[in-house]
Design a protein around this motif. Structure first.
Motif, PDB file in Angstrom:
ATOM      1  N   ARG A 312      -0.474   5.816  10.755  1.00 38.97           N
ATOM      2  CA  ARG A 312      -1.587   4.874  10.875  1.00 38.97           C
ATOM      3  C   ARG A 312      -1.241   3.522  10.258  1.00 38.97           C
ATOM      4  O   ARG A 312      -1.673   2.470  10.760  1.00 38.97           O
ATOM      5  CB  ARG A 312      -2.840   5.458  10.218  1.00 38.97           C
ATOM      6  N   ASP A 313      -0.453   3.533   9.195  1.00 40.98           N
ATOM      7  CA  ASP A 313      -0.096   2.278   8.540  1.00 40.98           C
ATOM      8  C   ASP A 313       0.692   1.377   9.484  1.00 40.98           C
ATOM      9  O   ASP A 313       0.506   0.154   9.494  1.00 40.98           O
ATOM     10  CB  ASP A 313       0.714   2.560   7.276  1.00 40.98           C
ATOM     11  N   ALA A 316      -1.842  -0.080  11.794  1.00 41.04           N
ATOM     12  CA  ALA A 316      -2.729  -1.008  11.092  1.00 41.04           C
ATOM     13  C   ALA A 316      -2.045  -2.345  10.828  1.00 41.04           C
ATOM     14  O   ALA A 316      -2.667  -3.409  10.947  1.00 41.04           O
ATOM     15  CB  ALA A 316      -3.193  -0.389   9.773  1.00 41.04           C
ATOM     16  N   TYR A 320      -3.776  -5.664  12.132  1.00 41.18           N
ATOM     17  CA  TYR A 320      -4.366  -6.622  11.199  1.00 41.18           C
ATOM     18  C   TYR A 320      -3.437  -7.786  10.839  1.00 41.18           C
ATOM     19  O   TYR A 320      -3.889  -8.915  10.643  1.00 41.18           O
ATOM     20  CB  TYR A 320      -4.805  -5.902   9.921  1.00 41.18           C
TER      21      TYR A 320
END
Length: 380
Positions: A312-313, A316, A320
């Motif tokens: 997920r990082d 992300a 972002y």
């Protein structure tokens, strides 16, 4: 006055349009369909691998790539492609998933798997299963045929039976090389002294029966055909067991419809105990897919990948920070390394960009593009 305001409003919208497009990449045209796979990372060095072993692993990876590519070429979904590719690797005893799963401290094979699609963010996973021939198919069944995301142990096995999946005897997963790995780990643990595990007596795990054929049962209770892949005993002799290897298999794919999917399957760590579960079945740690960013499958020291929410990082950071896939993936692997963990990941974005970073000595990995161009790699 009204005309002036209208022109001003139009100019503002024109100025904002590029930023809006940038924050919604899934609305842009998708790249060529692509499949990327891995077969685990760890201490994998050319100096200690025989030519026969190297060819066997290359052939195994290539077979998985070709099976998944055929599905994508025919217009199949990314989900179909990653599941099919993983099943090939699960049926190959060279890889620590399915047939080649390592042994727990108690002498069992306990497997985990997860799958996720990037269009609606649906996901499914199973953990600690011991009789499901292809855990990745059970994970997909959880996603598509239950209201849950993760099922474990006997409950997951009951669900798999109810779905009519292939169920086998535990002895189906036995390979001598993996069993020998356990005995070596137990011996090392015992020589480390009682302070290592003060409350657990160290003893050799019992040897399960290893029949040449294993029978499964369908939902109706009827025996299935022999489940041991042809030539699997010969393949088992080629298992590479140098040093520490984080045996996991994974796949990420982009289909003609522009959808992403990711899947991961593993037998876990040799000599694991207490029902240990790693990152492979944890959505966001070992597996993640989102059409807005990327699809990721991880392999490595699971405890670190869970703590760093690696999969997920990566997504992300793309979402972002607006940085490319390769930059995001490398930054996350660097973070894992700084924490003290090793391993790697494979990633794929909606434009068809590929990344395969790792910080271990090697990682079984490969990709195939829409035009059939493929590559398989092992070493750093």
């Amino acid at each position: 006055m009204q005309k002036t305001l209208l022109l001003l409003f139009t100019a503002v919208l024109s100025h904002l349009a590029p930023a809006t497009a940038q924050t919604a990449p899934a609305t842009s045209p998708a790249g060529p369909f692509t499949l990327v796979i891995h077969g685990g990372a760890g201490t994998i060095t050319k100096a200690n691998m025989t030519a026969e072993q190297e060819k066997a692993y290359q052939d195994g990876l290539n077979k998985a790539l070709q099976v998944g590519h055929a599905i994508l070429k025919d217009g199949g979904t990314a989900l179909d492609a990653v599941e099919a590719a993983i099943r090939v690797l699960e049926d190959n005893p060279l890889f620590n998933a399915g047939k080649g799963a390592v042994f727990t401290h108690e002498g069992r094979n306990e497997m985990d798997a997860s799958i996720m699609e990037g269009e609606q963010l649906r996901a499914g996973a199973v953990a600690g299963v011991t009789v499901v021939r292809n855990p990745i198919t059970a994970a997909r069944a959880v996603m598509e045929k239950s209201e849950h995301v993760l099922l474990t142990g006997p409950g997951a096995e009951q669900f798999a039976r109810e779905q009519g999946l292939d169920i086998v005897e535990p002895s189906y997963f036995f390979t001598q090389a993996r069993y020998d790995q356990l005995q070596k780990a137990l011996s090392t643990e015992k020589s480390a002294g009682p302070s290592n595990q003060p409350n657990t007596p160290i003893k050799a795990a019992p040897v399960p029966a290893a029949p040449t054929k294993a029978k499964g049962k369908t939902k109706a209770g009827k025996p299935s055909s022999a489940l041991v892949p042809a030539g699997s005993q010969d393949l088992a002799d080629l298992i590479f067991t140098e040093g520490r290897k984080y045996g996991t298999v994974g796949a990420v794919a982009l289909d003609k419809q522009g959808n992403l999917a990711a899947a991961t399957s593993t037998g876990g760590m040799t000599n694991k105990r207490y029902g240990r579960i790693g990152d492979a079945p944890i959505i966001g740690a070992g597996t993640y897919a989102d059409n807005q960013s990327c699809a990721v499958s991880c392999t490595g020291w699971g405890e670190y990948f869970i703590r760093a929410t690696v999969a997920r990082d990566v997504a992300a950071r793309m979402e972002y920070q607006k940085i490319p896939l390769s930059q995001a993936a490398q930054a996350v692997i660097d973070k894992v390394g700084a924490m003290g963990g090793n391993g790697g990941l494979i990633g794929l974005d909606r434009a068809g960009n590929i990344t395969m970073p790792f910080n271990s000595e090697g990682m079984y990995r490969g990709f195939i593009k829409e035009d059939g161009r493929s590559q398989v790699l092992i070493y750093k």
